[in-house]
Design an enzyme around this catalytic site. Structure first.
Site, short mmCIF file in Angstrom:
data_model
loop_
_atom_site.label_atom_id
_atom_site.label_comp_id
_atom_site.label_asym_id
_atom_site.label_seq_id
_atom_site.Cartn_x
_atom_site.Cartn_y
_atom_site.Cartn_z
N LEU A 17 0.83 -1.21 0.00
CA LEU A 17 0.00 0.00 0.00
C LEU A 17 0.87 1.26 0.00
CD1 LEU A 17 -2.91 -0.79 2.49
CD2 LEU A 17 -2.95 -0.79 0.00
N ILE A 151 1.37 -13.67 11.16
CA ILE A 151 1.98 -14.35 12.31
C ILE A 151 3.28 -13.65 12.70
CG2 ILE A 151 3.13 -16.49 13.05
CD1 ILE A 151 1.06 -18.02 11.40
N GLN A 195 -12.53 -1.84 8.37
CA GLN A 195 -13.10 -2.14 9.69
C GLN A 195 -12.47 -3.40 10.27
OE1 GLN A 195 -17.43 -2.08 9.98
NE2 GLN A 195 -17.56 -0.87 8.11
N LYS A 226 -18.51 7.22 8.26
CA LYS A 226 -18.77 5.80 8.54
C LYS A 226 -17.48 5.12 9.05
CE LYS A 226 -20.52 1.74 6.09
NZ LYS A 226 -20.97 1.25 4.79
N CYS A 384 29.10 0.28 -10.62
CA CYS A 384 29.59 -0.93 -9.96
C CYS A 384 29.86 -2.03 -10.99
CB CYS A 384 28.65 -1.34 -8.84
SG CYS A 384 29.52 -2.27 -7.57
N GLY A 386 28.51 -2.35 -13.70
CA GLY A 386 28.50 -1.62 -14.98
C GLY A 386 29.86 -1.04 -15.29
N GLU A 408 35.04 -12.97 -11.00
CA GLU A 408 33.69 -13.33 -10.50
C GLU A 408 32.98 -14.22 -11.52
OE1 GLU A 408 31.07 -9.97 -9.82
OE2 GLU A 408 29.47 -11.25 -9.05
N HIS A 510 28.24 3.52 -5.69
CA HIS A 510 26.83 3.67 -6.07
C HIS A 510 26.35 5.10 -5.81
CE1 HIS A 510 25.81 -0.67 -6.51
NE2 HIS A 510 26.90 -0.78 -5.77
N GLU A 512 23.75 6.44 -6.86
CA GLU A 512 22.29 6.49 -6.74
C GLU A 512 21.80 6.49 -5.30
OE1 GLU A 512 24.05 3.90 -7.74
OE2 GLU A 512 23.12 1.98 -7.26
N1 GLN Z 1 29.43 -8.23 -8.50
C1 GLN Z 1 30.32 -7.12 -8.47
C2 GLN Z 1 31.21 -7.13 -7.23
O1 GLN Z 1 30.90 -7.80 -6.29
C3 GLN Z 1 29.57 -5.80 -8.57
C4 GLN Z 1 28.67 -5.54 -7.41
C5 GLN Z 1 27.62 -4.49 -7.69
O2 GLN Z 1 27.34 -4.17 -8.83
N2 GLN Z 1 27.00 -3.98 -6.64
O3 GLN Z 1 32.21 -6.45 -7.20
#
Ligand code: GLN
Length: 543
Positions: A17, A151, A195, A226, A384, A386, A408, A510, A512
């Site tokens: 919501l 719960i 209600q 109401k 990151c 990217g 990775e 990051h 953002e």
């Molecule tokens: N997987 C990558 C790392 O661990 C990038 C992580 C991410 O994009 N937050 O370095």
């Protein structure tokens, strides 16, 4: 103000919501009246934090300055209030139990049987009051995740009941968010689900002070009367929350409905200051009246769920308003991009953002998108993963390092241009062990990022295990990819850019997470500005 006041936000009828937005909007209104306010989210799941959750489960994992991996609602709190949150602002059942069990192991309960009541509820009450006792806030708003009657919510509801009793009249109130559905067959709004959910709350000993009613249609005074009568609240405490075109409208809609006024009255706090919302209104005005439009591709693998990239999408809204431009974000699934159709997929994009992420799935599509942006001079921002993909793309296609990769994705790559950070090599547990939170970054003079930030010393938030491999730095720089920001203590590369490209930036951190309405992030503002300029130039040259 001596005593911190508490507002608890509960939810009824259904999930989703928008309790987070209502809590953030109320906080914004109280802040605008001069009350220092913070918001806390209590999540009834057993994960210690959402860091180990797949974004498909709960959307983005938000990261605070102090390195807490948290629920995405904390992002809304920061974006609305422009006040930093911390570990204390998000508590899960997992964390509560973990700390109670640790206390038990230390013998702190002196031989007692450890139980949900009082030990778990005491721990919850303590966690709620940590922020209040810091002395930093006049008002703490605590949002209880889930829906009343669940719960797993029960210990939280019981803790709130006890705390309300302990705090005494006018020091704690409950705002209950509920749904008033419209039945088209009957042509009516229905009050019964509300209600029932108020009754469920009452069975746990909690009386709602204010009802915020989500609705798709105007709620008439008759229906409000109401609801008030059957739910035991004053009529002015029945607040309509009608669907809005943007979440940033909600504080103003709540103000029109008088949510802040009723809350202050119930808390016995002065209601004399006129809320200062001029900057907020200016932002909204720019957001709603853009002078032009740009289209930016968001290349990610969780695009089916908009919440996965919440902070990025909101950052574009802030940066769009700052540039008076509408940023249309086109989500493109990186798994669906192939060599044969990358041109078609990228067609019409004025800018390209390659999103953060983990694991191998979808990375080749991300690399193709980077290549497209680099070769076609399209403004590019890599965040990151990217950024890491931008490094791999450059290694493969400019340096000719075939099969270059991040360890990775490929442990046996001949060219590990991205590899595991040294301190990560001994890590075995997955939860809370990444490089997290705010770290300093030093930007090089006379670089694009230094110009964008207007300074050289910055601090940004992180969430990663892998890093740029400095063994390849000289080779990359010689070929035109510059490391323009690094950690001053460790030398870890934080930013890369390609000076010969109109606007090509990759960041290991990051940005953002730090963009807010009051303080749009410079990197997003700079990126959108570059996208706009490039589009205008292209249009002019075509004309
Ligand atoms: N997987 C990558 C790392 O661990 C990038 C992580 C991410 O994009 N937050 O370095």
């Amino acid at each position: 103000m001596s005593q911190t006041k508490y507002i608890f936000v509960t939810g009824g009828v259904t999930s989703s919501l928008g309790k987070g937005i209502i809590a953030a909007s109320l906080a914004k209104l109280l802040q605008a009246r001069g009350y220092t306010t913070t918001i806390q989210k209590l999540d009834p799941y057993i994960n210690v934090d959402p860091g180990t959750l797949n974004p498909y489960e709960h959307g983005e994992c938000y990261v605070t300055d102090d390195g807490a991996e948290t629920d995405l609602d904390l992002g809304h709190y920061e974006r609305f209030l422009n006040v930093r949150t911390s570990q204390a602002n998000n508590v899960t059942t997992g964390r509560i139990y973990q700390s109670v069990i640790e206390k038990e192991r230390r013998g702190e309960f002196l031989g007692k049987t450890v139980q949900v009541v009082p030990h778990i509820t005491n721990e919850i009450k303590e966690r709620i009051q940590i922020l209040g006792k810091s002395g930093d806030y006049d008002i703490v708003i605590t949002e209880i995740g889930g829906t009343v009657g669940d719960i797993e919510s029960l210990p939280y509801i019981e803790a709130v009941r006890q705390l309300l009793w302990e705090l005494g009249d006018n020091n704690g109130i409950v705002v209950h968010l509920t749904l008033v559905p419209f039945l088209s067959a009957a042509g009516e709004l229905k009050t019964k689900p509300t209600q029932h959910s108020v009754k469920t709350l009452m069975e746990s000993g909690i009386k709602a002070d204010i009802l915020v009613c989500r609705t798709e249609h105007e709620i008439s005074e008759d229906i409000k009367r109401k609801l008030a009568l059957f739910c035991n609240v004053k009529q002015e405490a029945v607040i309509q929350s009608i669907d809005a075109s943007t979440i940033y409208d909600v504080p103003l809609l709540m103000q029109e409905e008088g949510l802040d006024t009723v809350a202050l009255e119930k808390l016995a706090l002065p209601d004399d200051k006129v809320p200062g919302l001029d900057l907020w209104k200016q932002f909204l005005n720019r957001h709603k009246n853009p002078k032009s439009k740009v289209t930016i591709g968001l290349i990610g693998k969780y695009v089916e769920l908009q919440d996965s990239y919440k902070s990025i999408l909101e950052s574009f809204i802030h940066a769009g308003a700052a540039n008076e431009v509408k940023v249309e974000v086109r989500s493109i699934h990186s798994e669906h991009i192939s060599k044969n159709d990358v041109d078609k997929k990228m067609m019409g994009l004025d800018g390209i953002l390659v999103a953060p992420g983990f694991g191998e799935r979808g990375i080749e599509g991300k690399i193709l998108a980077v290549q497209y942006a680099r070769e076609n001079n399209i403004p590019f921002l890599g965040i990151c993963l990217g950024m890491q993909m931008a490094v791999i793309e450059f290694a493969r296609n400019v340096l000719g390092l075939e099969n270059a990769n991040s360890t990775e994705m490929d442990d046996n790559t001949p060219y590990p241009v991205i590899n595991l950070m040294e301190e990560q090599k001994s890590v075995t547990n997955m939860g809370g062990t990444m490089r997290l939170g705010a770290w300093d970054c030093q930007l090089q003079n006379e670089t694009l990022v230094q110009e964008v930030y207007g300074q050289t010393e910055i601090s940004e938030r992180h969430r990663h295990r892998f890093e740029f491999n400095n063994d390849y730095k000289a080779q990359m720089e010689e070929a035109g990819l510059v490391a323009s920001g690094f950690n001053p203590k460790t030398g870890l590369v934080e930013v890369i850019e390609i000076p010969s490209h109109p606007w090509f930036v990759g960041v290991q951190y990051h940005p953002e997470y730090k963009s807010t309405v009051a303080d749009p992030h410079p990197l997003f503002v700079g990126f959108v500005k570059a996208v706009l300029m490039q589009k205008q130039q292209t249009n002019a040259s075509l004309a």
